[in-house]
Motif scaffolding. Structure first.
Motif, PDB file in Angstrom:
ATOM      1  N   LYS A  31       4.968   4.081   6.911  1.00 12.36           N
ATOM      2  CA  LYS A  31       5.498   3.402   5.728  1.00 12.36           C
ATOM      3  C   LYS A  31       4.611   2.211   5.347  1.00 12.36           C
ATOM      4  N   ALA A  32       4.208   1.410   6.330  1.00 13.24           N
ATOM      5  CA  ALA A  32       3.327   0.267   6.063  1.00 13.24           C
ATOM      6  C   ALA A  32       1.981   0.746   5.533  1.00 13.24           C
ATOM      7  N   THR A  33       1.468   1.821   6.106  1.00 12.05           N
ATOM      8  CA  THR A  33       0.173   2.355   5.683  1.00 12.05           C
ATOM      9  C   THR A  33       0.260   2.942   4.280  1.00 12.05           C
ATOM     10  N   LEU A  34       1.360   3.615   3.982  1.00 13.21           N
ATOM     11  CA  LEU A  34       1.553   4.164   2.644  1.00 13.21           C
ATOM     12  C   LEU A  34       1.649   3.050   1.609  1.00 13.21           C
ATOM     13  N   HIS A  35       2.295   1.948   1.980  1.00 11.69           N
ATOM     14  CA  HIS A  35       2.374   0.786   1.088  1.00 11.69           C
ATOM     15  C   HIS A  35       0.971   0.274   0.786  1.00 11.69           C
ATOM     16  N   CYS A  36       0.168   0.135   1.823  1.00  8.94           N
ATOM     17  CA  CYS A  36      -1.212  -0.326   1.663  1.00  8.94           C
ATOM     18  C   CYS A  36      -2.023   0.683   0.856  1.00  8.94           C
ATOM     19  N   LEU A  37      -1.853   1.955   1.174  1.00  6.40           N
ATOM     20  CA  LEU A  37      -2.592   3.007   0.487  1.00  6.40           C
ATOM     21  C   LEU A  37      -2.277   3.015  -1.010  1.00  6.40           C
ATOM     22  N   THR A  38      -1.034   2.754  -1.359  1.00  5.86           N
ATOM     23  CA  THR A  38      -0.649   2.748  -2.772  1.00  5.86           C
ATOM     24  C   THR A  38      -1.447   1.701  -3.542  1.00  5.86           C
ATOM     25  N   GLY A  39      -1.468   0.476  -3.026  1.00  2.00           N
ATOM     26  CA  GLY A  39      -2.232  -0.578  -3.691  1.00  2.00           C
ATOM     27  C   GLY A  39      -3.717  -0.278  -3.717  1.00  2.00           C
ATOM     28  N   CYS A  40      -4.235   0.197  -2.589  1.00  3.24           N
ATOM     29  CA  CYS A  40      -5.661   0.527  -2.524  1.00  3.24           C
ATOM     30  C   CYS A  40      -6.005   1.661  -3.482  1.00  3.24           C
ATOM     31  N   ALA A  41      -5.159   2.674  -3.541  1.00  2.34           N
ATOM     32  CA  ALA A  41      -5.430   3.825  -4.406  1.00  2.34           C
ATOM     33  C   ALA A  41      -5.430   3.422  -5.876  1.00  2.34           C
ATOM     34  N   ILE A  42      -4.464   2.595  -6.268  1.00  4.23           N
ATOM     35  CA  ILE A  42      -4.438   2.135  -7.660  1.00  4.23           C
ATOM     36  C   ILE A  42      -5.753   1.419  -7.991  1.00  4.23           C
ATOM     37  N   GLY A  43      -6.141   0.483  -7.131  1.00  2.00           N
ATOM     38  CA  GLY A  43      -7.374  -0.269  -7.366  1.00  2.00           C
ATOM     39  C   GLY A  43      -8.614   0.591  -7.314  1.00  2.00           C
ATOM     40  N   GLU A  44      -8.684   1.466  -6.319  1.00  2.00           N
ATOM     41  CA  GLU A  44      -9.854   2.340  -6.164  1.00  2.00           C
ATOM     42  C   GLU A  44     -10.010   3.271  -7.356  1.00  2.00           C
ATOM     43  N   ILE A  45      -8.940   3.938  -7.721  1.00  2.00           N
ATOM     44  CA  ILE A  45      -9.020   4.893  -8.831  1.00  2.00           C
ATOM     45  C   ILE A  45      -9.368   4.167 -10.130  1.00  2.00           C
ATOM     46  N   LEU A  46      -8.696   3.061 -10.379  1.00  2.00           N
ATOM     47  CA  LEU A  46      -8.973   2.291 -11.589  1.00  2.00           C
ATOM     48  C   LEU A  46     -10.418   1.795 -11.610  1.00  2.00           C
ATOM     49  N   GLY A  47     -10.867   1.223 -10.491  1.00  2.00           N
ATOM     50  CA  GLY A  47     -12.235   0.712 -10.411  1.00  2.00           C
ATOM     51  C   GLY A  47     -13.287   1.792 -10.572  1.00  2.00           C
ATOM     52  N   LYS A  48     -13.076   2.913  -9.890  1.00  2.00           N
ATOM     53  CA  LYS A  48     -14.056   4.005  -9.984  1.00  2.00           C
ATOM     54  C   LYS A  48     -14.018   4.654 -11.363  1.00  2.00           C
ATOM     55  N   ALA A  49     -12.826   4.756 -11.933  1.00  2.00           N
ATOM     56  CA  ALA A  49     -12.723   5.330 -13.279  1.00  2.00           C
ATOM     57  C   ALA A  49     -13.408   4.422 -14.304  1.00  2.00           C
ATOM     58  N   ILE A  50     -13.182   3.129 -14.209  1.00  2.00           N
ATOM     59  CA  ILE A  50     -13.812   2.189 -15.143  1.00  2.00           C
ATOM     60  C   ILE A  50     -15.331   2.202 -14.982  1.00  2.00           C
TER      61      ILE A  50
END
Length: 166
Positions: A31-50
């Motif tokens: 659960k803690a890792t999924l919480h972290c992954l959610t924030g990281c994924a949003i940032g990673e996808i947004l950053g790489k897409a931009i």
């Protein structure tokens, strides 16, 4: 008021930390890792897409993605503990304590995977390689970060710090 609430939560957390040290479940770590992954994924996808859409170089795109992963990773925790009544200064300290190691491990693994997959760094948004390397990196990062979070929570560190305010 915030100081007394913080002290009371800390006292409750101290007992909780002793309990956690006796046995942290893999579910809690996931659960803690999924919480972290959610924030990281949003940032990673947004950053790489931009970066990819703007045709930036690999380094600039990766730096943007990592910065945004930290911003979104910390923000999810920050918003949750602010909602629980913490002042901004204390909430920032909690977010930093809760998420830094987890985000660092996740970002190292995820970006390492992307760097190692042939052609992934040069893949565009409309290519399957872009999405499979990104999502595959997230899966591997999750699998490698969960044990780190389990170990930290068991010692009252990392995401265990947040539990004092929930």
């Amino acid at each position: 008021m915030e100081h007394s609430a913080h002290r009371a939560a800390h006292q409750r957390h101290e007992g909780h930390g002793r309990h956690l040290a006796g046995g942290v479940t893999w579910g809690a770590a996931a659960k803690a890792t999924l919480h972290c992954l959610t924030g990281c994924a949003i940032g990673e996808i947004l950053g790489k897409a931009i970066g990819t859409a703007l045709m930036w170089g690999n380094v600039a795109t990766m730096v943007l993605a990592i910065v945004l992963a930290f911003v979104f990773g910390y923000s999810l925790t920050l918003f949750a503990v602010r909602k629980a009544g913490l002042g901004l200064k204390t909430a920032i300290k909690v977010a930093l304590a809760a998420d830094t190691v987890s985000i660092v491990v996740m970002e190292l693994v995820d970006n390492g995977i992307i760097a190692l997959v042939p052609g992934a760094m040069d893949a565009h948004l409309d290519e399957i390689l872009f999405w499979t390397s990104l999502l595959g990196g997230f899966v591997i990062a999750f699998l490698l970060t969960a044990p780190v979070n389990k170990w930290m929570i068991g010692r009252g560190k990392g995401h265990a710090v947040v539990h004092a305010y929930h």
